[in-house]
Each structure stands twice: as C-alpha cells, then as structure tokens.
Design a protein around this motif. Sequence first.
Motif, PDB file in Angstrom:
ATOM      1  N   GLU A 199       0.805  -1.210   0.000  1.00 51.13           N
ATOM      2  CA  GLU A 199       0.000   0.000   0.000  1.00 51.13           C
ATOM      3  C   GLU A 199       0.843   1.267   0.000  1.00 51.13           C
ATOM      4  N   ASN A 200       2.029   1.203   0.544  1.00 48.91           N
ATOM      5  CA  ASN A 200       2.871   2.402   0.630  1.00 48.91           C
ATOM      6  C   ASN A 200       3.642   2.682  -0.647  1.00 48.91           C
ATOM      7  N   LEU A 201       3.513   1.828  -1.621  1.00 48.33           N
ATOM      8  CA  LEU A 201       4.206   1.993  -2.899  1.00 48.33           C
ATOM      9  C   LEU A 201       3.167   2.325  -3.961  1.00 48.33           C
ATOM     10  N   LEU A 202       3.209   3.562  -4.476  1.00 47.47           N
ATOM     11  CA  LEU A 202       2.196   4.032  -5.413  1.00 47.47           C
ATOM     12  C   LEU A 202       2.629   3.888  -6.864  1.00 47.47           C
ATOM     13  N   GLU A 203       3.912   4.087  -7.133  1.00 46.26           N
ATOM     14  CA  GLU A 203       4.441   3.961  -8.491  1.00 46.26           C
ATOM     15  C   GLU A 203       5.828   3.327  -8.427  1.00 46.26           C
ATOM     16  N   LEU A 204       6.164   2.579  -9.465  1.00 44.97           N
ATOM     17  CA  LEU A 204       7.492   1.964  -9.544  1.00 44.97           C
ATOM     18  C   LEU A 204       7.755   1.590 -10.991  1.00 44.97           C
ATOM     19  N   GLN A 205       8.856   2.068 -11.538  1.00 42.64           N
ATOM     20  CA  GLN A 205       9.163   1.771 -12.940  1.00 42.64           C
ATOM     21  C   GLN A 205      10.662   1.912 -13.178  1.00 42.64           C
ATOM     22  N   GLY A 206      11.206   0.973 -13.925  1.00 39.46           N
ATOM     23  CA  GLY A 206      12.613   1.051 -14.312  1.00 39.46           C
ATOM     24  C   GLY A 206      12.899   0.098 -15.458  1.00 39.46           C
ATOM     25  N   GLY A 207      13.672   0.542 -16.417  1.00 31.42           N
ATOM     26  CA  GLY A 207      14.063  -0.307 -17.531  1.00 31.42           C
ATOM     27  C   GLY A 207      12.974  -0.481 -18.561  1.00 31.42           C
ATOM     28  N   VAL A 208      13.408  -0.914 -19.756  1.00 33.18           N
ATOM     29  CA  VAL A 208      12.492  -1.118 -20.877  1.00 33.18           C
ATOM     30  C   VAL A 208      12.554  -2.564 -21.366  1.00 33.18           C
ATOM     31  N   VAL A 209      13.771  -3.080 -21.555  1.00 28.18           N
ATOM     32  CA  VAL A 209      13.974  -4.473 -21.954  1.00 28.18           C
ATOM     33  C   VAL A 209      15.027  -5.072 -21.035  1.00 28.18           C
ATOM     34  N   CYS A 210      14.913  -6.356 -20.783  1.00 30.63           N
ATOM     35  CA  CYS A 210      15.758  -6.946 -19.749  1.00 30.63           C
ATOM     36  C   CYS A 210      17.211  -7.108 -20.174  1.00 30.63           C
ATOM     37  N   ASN A 211      17.487  -7.061 -21.494  1.00 30.11           N
ATOM     38  CA  ASN A 211      18.878  -7.224 -21.912  1.00 30.11           C
ATOM     39  C   ASN A 211      19.627  -5.900 -22.033  1.00 30.11           C
ATOM     40  N   SER A 212      19.044  -4.817 -21.505  1.00 29.02           N
ATOM     41  CA  SER A 212      19.744  -3.535 -21.405  1.00 29.02           C
ATOM     42  C   SER A 212      19.796  -3.101 -19.942  1.00 29.02           C
ATOM     43  N   VAL A 213      20.927  -2.562 -19.533  1.00 26.54           N
ATOM     44  CA  VAL A 213      21.044  -2.012 -18.182  1.00 26.54           C
ATOM     45  C   VAL A 213      20.210  -0.735 -18.116  1.00 26.54           C
ATOM     46  N   PRO A 214      19.239  -0.632 -17.185  1.00 29.89           N
ATOM     47  CA  PRO A 214      18.376   0.546 -17.130  1.00 29.89           C
ATOM     48  C   PRO A 214      19.161   1.814 -16.803  1.00 29.89           C
ATOM     49  N   ASP A 215      18.858   2.884 -17.539  1.00 27.94           N
ATOM     50  CA  ASP A 215      19.511   4.159 -17.256  1.00 27.94           C
ATOM     51  C   ASP A 215      18.592   5.126 -16.518  1.00 27.94           C
ATOM     52  N   PHE A 216      17.349   4.707 -16.217  1.00 24.79           N
ATOM     53  CA  PHE A 216      16.434   5.564 -15.476  1.00 24.79           C
ATOM     54  C   PHE A 216      15.434   4.697 -14.723  1.00 24.79           C
ATOM     55  N   ALA A 217      15.084   5.129 -13.511  1.00 23.74           N
ATOM     56  CA  ALA A 217      14.065   4.453 -12.724  1.00 23.74           C
ATOM     57  C   ALA A 217      13.399   5.479 -11.814  1.00 23.74           C
ATOM     58  N   ARG A 218      12.160   5.185 -11.435  1.00 23.86           N
ATOM     59  CA  ARG A 218      11.445   6.130 -10.564  1.00 23.86           C
ATOM     60  C   ARG A 218      10.463   5.378  -9.677  1.00 23.86           C
ATOM     61  N   ALA A 219      10.076   6.032  -8.572  1.00 22.59           N
ATOM     62  CA  ALA A 219       9.120   5.459  -7.639  1.00 22.59           C
ATOM     63  C   ALA A 219       8.353   6.591  -6.960  1.00 22.59           C
ATOM     64  N   GLN A 220       7.183   6.261  -6.439  1.00 20.75           N
ATOM     65  CA  GLN A 220       6.437   7.181  -5.581  1.00 20.75           C
ATOM     66  C   GLN A 220       6.032   6.428  -4.327  1.00 20.75           C
ATOM     67  N   LEU A 221       6.434   6.966  -3.191  1.00 18.67           N
ATOM     68  CA  LEU A 221       6.141   6.365  -1.891  1.00 18.67           C
ATOM     69  C   LEU A 221       5.072   7.169  -1.175  1.00 18.67           C
ATOM     70  N   LEU A 222       4.315   6.494  -0.349  1.00 22.26           N
ATOM     71  CA  LEU A 222       3.387   7.146   0.557  1.00 22.26           C
ATOM     72  C   LEU A 222       3.910   6.955   1.974  1.00 22.26           C
ATOM     73  N   ILE A 223       4.439   8.034   2.539  1.00 23.88           N
ATOM     74  CA  ILE A 223       4.990   8.006   3.896  1.00 23.88           C
ATOM     75  C   ILE A 223       4.085   8.869   4.758  1.00 23.88           C
ATOM     76  N   GLY A 224       3.310   8.225   5.614  1.00 19.95           N
ATOM     77  CA  GLY A 224       2.301   8.959   6.358  1.00 19.95           C
ATOM     78  C   GLY A 224       1.240   9.463   5.398  1.00 19.95           C
ATOM     79  N   GLU A 225       1.071  10.777   5.343  1.00 21.53           N
ATOM     80  CA  GLU A 225       0.131  11.400   4.413  1.00 21.53           C
ATOM     81  C   GLU A 225       0.850  12.023   3.218  1.00 21.53           C
ATOM     82  N   GLU A 226       2.168  11.882   3.173  1.00 25.02           N
ATOM     83  CA  GLU A 226       2.972  12.571   2.145  1.00 25.02           C
ATOM     84  C   GLU A 226       3.344  11.620   1.014  1.00 25.02           C
TER      85      GLU A 226
END
Length: 449
Positions: A199-226
């Motif tokens: 529930e505390n993990l709202l977004e999570l994304q990284g990589g496009v294809v598994c045979n390439s090392v990802p050069d970007f990743a992102r996440a959104q956390l819910l910590i308390g109300e923030e």
Amino acid sequence: MEDLKCWLESQKEQIVKDIEGLVSIESVAEKVKEHSQAPFGDKCREVLDKMLSYGLRDKMAAFDHAGYCGSVLVGEGKEEIGIWSHLDVVPAGKDWLYSPFSMSIKDGCLIGRGVQDNKGPAIAVYYTLKYCQEKKLLKNICVRQIFGCQEESGMGDVIYYLSHNKAPAYSFVADCGFPVCCGEKGICRITMEGQEALENLLELQGGVVCNSVPDFARAQLLIGEEKIDISAQGIGGHAASPEGTVNAIGVLAEKMKEYELPGGLKKAVSFLYNAGSNGYGEKIGIACEDEISGRLTCNAGVLSLEEGKIRLTLDIRYPVTIKVDDFLPKLAEGAGKAGFAVKEYNDSRPYYMEKDHPFVELLMDAWREETGLDGEPYVMGGGTYARHIPNAVAFGTGMDRDLSALNLPEGHGNCHGADETEVLDNLLKSIHIYVNALCKLDSRGIEKQ
C-alpha cells in the motif's frame, strides 16, 4: 585486396546511405502476430522490405521468409554458407544527444540506434556479398545472408527460419566483436513477483527491456500522508557487459532505503538493491565463474508495479559449464525471504565450439591476415543467433573504437546505450575480413571443415 579497397572507396557513399535507410526505421519488434506478413509489427516489416529492396536493386536473389526473416543469396556452388544479421533494435531509451532514428555522421563515426547492433554490420556483410557477386569470386560455395527481425526479444525469427528451411552447412553471425566468438554463455530470464500488494508503494518503474542495463528508474512512496517522488539516473549498456554501467534500479532502491519503510516493503526494496547494485549476482548469492567463459552476469532489467505488486525481470548470463539448477534454487530462496516468488523463467542453454575446430581456425586466419593481430577465439556473455544454429559461431564486426573526438558523456556510444556509435572505417575493414574468409571457404571446400 587492393581491388577491394578501391571498390569500397567507390561504394562508401552508398554504404552510408544504406545504413542510414535502415536506421531511420524504428524497428523495435512487437509481440508475435500469427498468420501475418508482419509478425513482429509494421516497423520490422518496413525495415525488412527496405533491406530486401537493396538486394533487388543490386540484382541479387532475394527472398522473403513470411516476414520472420529475409535473405539474399550469391555464389555458384551447391553447398551453402550462412551469414546471419538482424534488423530489429532495442528501444532508444533516454538521454540521447543525437537523434536515435535519424543517423548522424561526425568525424568518421555513425551515430544512431542500430549502427553497431546490428544494422551497420548487416550492411557490411551485404557489401561483402555484393563484391563477391560482382567479381564472381564464389565458384564452389553459395552464401546466404539471413536478416532476422526478432533477435533482441526472443529469436523466434531464427527458429521459424530453421523450421522451414535447411540449415546452412556452416554459419557465422555478424553480431559480436572480432575475432571468433566460439561460444556463448547461457541466458536465463527470470521474472519475479511480490506476493503481497504494498500500500505504501504508489508507483514503480525502471528499464524497458531486460537485456539492457536501465539508465532511469522512478518510484512514488506514501509516507504517512505525504507522497514522495524518487528518481534515479544510471548509465545504460548491454546486460552482458556490466563494466562501466550503473543500474538505475539499484540506485533507486538505495535512495528508497533512506526512508522509514514498513516491513514488507523494506525487505522488497533491500532485495531490489541487492539485485540491481552489482552486475555479477554477488549480493543475491549466485556469483560463479569458469575458466572457459568467465563470470556470471546478472542484470536487473525491468521493474514495474502491477496491482500493488512489484515485478522484476532479471537477465542472467551464466558460464558454459554451469546449469540453471546450479543457481536458480539459491535465487528463489533469497527472493522468497524478501517476499518474492519466481513467476516465470526461460532458459537458452550455452553453446561452445572447440577453438581448434577447422571452421574456427579458418575464420581466425582470415582475421589475422587482414588485421596483423594475434588474438584467440573467445566465449562471451552476449546472445546471438549462433546458439540456435547448427555449426555456427559469431564473427565480428566489433573492433576497438576511439570515440574521443565526439566528447560523449560517460556510458554513451555503446551498444544498447544512448548515442550508439560505430566507426565507419571499422565496418569497411570488416568487409576485407569477410571477403578473405569467404574466399578461403570457397577454395578449401566445406567438406574439409
């Protein structure tokens, strides 16, 4: 060879145009469409048609293999040698300084997605065949160049071709570094999924294809109300070669660990960190190596969140003397403690041709004569068509590249990375090597191999 040098000079402008024509098409393979003349999508159909149009232009025998592959054939002999190329590419990814699908030319370098892998090499092989045809060099063999359209995402193209056509007597794949790659590590792709929605993990994304090392990743956390947005930058590259890369998934997990996370999410993030922060599987307990092929590599390639559950796909390249059963139970056990279960996996077993095999020695002779170098056959972590083809090895076109004049950022210029770059003179040199190799095969005969 002096005649070849003059001929290539007369062809150089057209060689560049032909590569540019292929690079301009964003031929990322799509999921297989059964009973279609575009089984891997319209862009792969377009790039295949473009390549076959070159063959028709130059009066070669050209064949369309139901959209899975195409081929051109030259030579007067009955026994067939195969040379394999692919026209699909990995997605462009982020942070290009140059346009990925509008090829740039600077200081003798070609820049664009596919110039290294594998559109530039495909044209180098093609002009090898064009020269041999014009000069009528192949009397005892014929040579077929096969162009696939799904090498980067499953290799169903080569499997289709071999199930509908006789395999060449011997083959080489122009999709690696010189000299001869006589073996390839096994490739195991494993997808793991979290057992519980977080529930505390709202977004999570990284990589496009598994045979390439990802050069970007992102996440959104819910910590308390923030809601807290976190992003991570890495240095992309090929999954088989972790050196010089930085996996953005590992960087992201390290940033996430700085927050007070609930127990289940904390364990999951720790596992993501361990999987993504070392390219050799050391922190997840699967590191191993052998004398023939070196170290296992492990790339955390694609990360996502589906219905609150984390999904992670790993690309593992393991030594030729190792089996999946030697490391998969260890991985599954460690993942289970972190709340993950293995959802699916597929395994492409390693292959190895002895270094003293006559076919390997002939190709090595051609390379040594044209370069003056004294290298040895090798085994690599990259996966090519060779693992699916009888009597096959991989052979070029990769050579040392000096890209210093381009002043590219660290990690740029590599295969599967941003600003993928190839040196035009390297491609021309490879044509010399390939012509020499085919002439040797023609004069010595296949049966002697």
